[in-house]
Write a protein that holds these residues in place. Structure first.
Motif, mmCIF file in Angstrom:
data_model
loop_
_atom_site.group_PDB
_atom_site.id
_atom_site.type_symbol
_atom_site.label_atom_id
_atom_site.label_comp_id
_atom_site.label_asym_id
_atom_site.label_seq_id
_atom_site.Cartn_x
_atom_site.Cartn_y
_atom_site.Cartn_z
ATOM 1 N N ILE A 1 60.046 -77.713 -75.827
ATOM 2 C CA ILE A 1 60.351 -78.808 -75.004
ATOM 3 C C ILE A 1 61.013 -79.967 -76.089
ATOM 4 N N ALA A 2 60.576 -79.886 -77.180
ATOM 5 C CA ALA A 2 61.218 -80.975 -78.101
ATOM 6 C C ALA A 2 62.949 -80.638 -78.201
ATOM 7 N N ILE A 3 63.181 -79.467 -78.266
ATOM 8 C CA ILE A 3 64.750 -79.221 -78.202
ATOM 9 C C ILE A 3 65.354 -79.697 -76.860
ATOM 10 N N LYS A 4 64.688 -79.490 -75.842
ATOM 11 C CA LYS A 4 65.248 -79.976 -74.748
ATOM 12 C C LYS A 4 65.282 -81.700 -74.683
ATOM 13 N N ARG A 5 64.088 -82.143 -75.187
ATOM 14 C CA ARG A 5 64.078 -83.585 -75.195
ATOM 15 C C ARG A 5 65.167 -84.349 -75.829
ATOM 16 N N ASN B 1 60.339 -69.784 -75.531
ATOM 17 C CA ASN B 1 59.068 -69.819 -74.535
ATOM 18 C C ASN B 1 59.150 -71.235 -74.008
ATOM 19 N N PRO B 2 59.535 -71.767 -72.712
ATOM 20 C CA PRO B 2 59.317 -72.972 -72.119
ATOM 21 C C PRO B 2 58.115 -73.970 -72.425
ATOM 22 N N ASN B 3 57.053 -72.969 -72.541
ATOM 23 C CA ASN B 3 55.616 -73.649 -72.433
ATOM 24 C C ASN B 3 55.478 -74.216 -74.066
ATOM 25 N N ARG B 4 56.051 -73.874 -74.998
ATOM 26 C CA ARG B 4 55.929 -74.094 -76.484
ATOM 27 C C ARG B 4 56.527 -75.538 -76.539
#
Length: 120
Positions: free
Chosen positions: A20-24, A13-16
């Motif tokens: 976001i942490a994985i992406k950063r 879920n992109p809102n979790r």
């Protein structure tokens, strides 16, 4: 060399915040492994739904509430990470004590803030 961050509580879920942490982490070129309730993929990171016996974990970053963490105590300690980050809402003094007894650093912090301020 230990150089992988394991995100526990990972979500597609992109809102979790875990997503976001994985992406950063990937953006910062930090190697990432992920463990969640359901399999999936975030960017190039595959989310596993089973505990694997990783041998190169430097940091575990938690996105699980304290009650859900209990089933991961022995698993995380067995991975022998250098540190465990307790993100907001995951603070757990019982687990912090167990980590300290096993010579594992614990940090009550926000992975996203640490990354954005180059303190990771």
């Amino acid at each position: 060399m230990k150089n992988v961050t394991l995100v526990i509580g990972a979500s597609i879920n992109p809102n979790r915040y875990s997503n976001i942490a994985i992406k950063r982490l990937v953006d910062k070129e930090i190697k990432v492994a992920a463990l969640g309730l359901r399999k999936g993929t975030v960017l190039v990171v595959v989310i596993d739904d089973e505990k694997k016996a990783y041998t190169n974990i430097d940091t575990v970053t938690l996105y699980l509430n304290p009650k859900r963490q209990e089933q991961y105590y022995n698993y995380i300690i067995g991975l022998k990470p250098r540190r465990v980050i307790f993100n907001p809402g995951t603070e757990n003094m019982e687990f912090v004590k167990l980590l300290n007894e096993n010579n594992i650093e614990s940090e009550i912090a926000c992975t996203l803030v640490l990354l954005s301020t180059n303190q990771y």
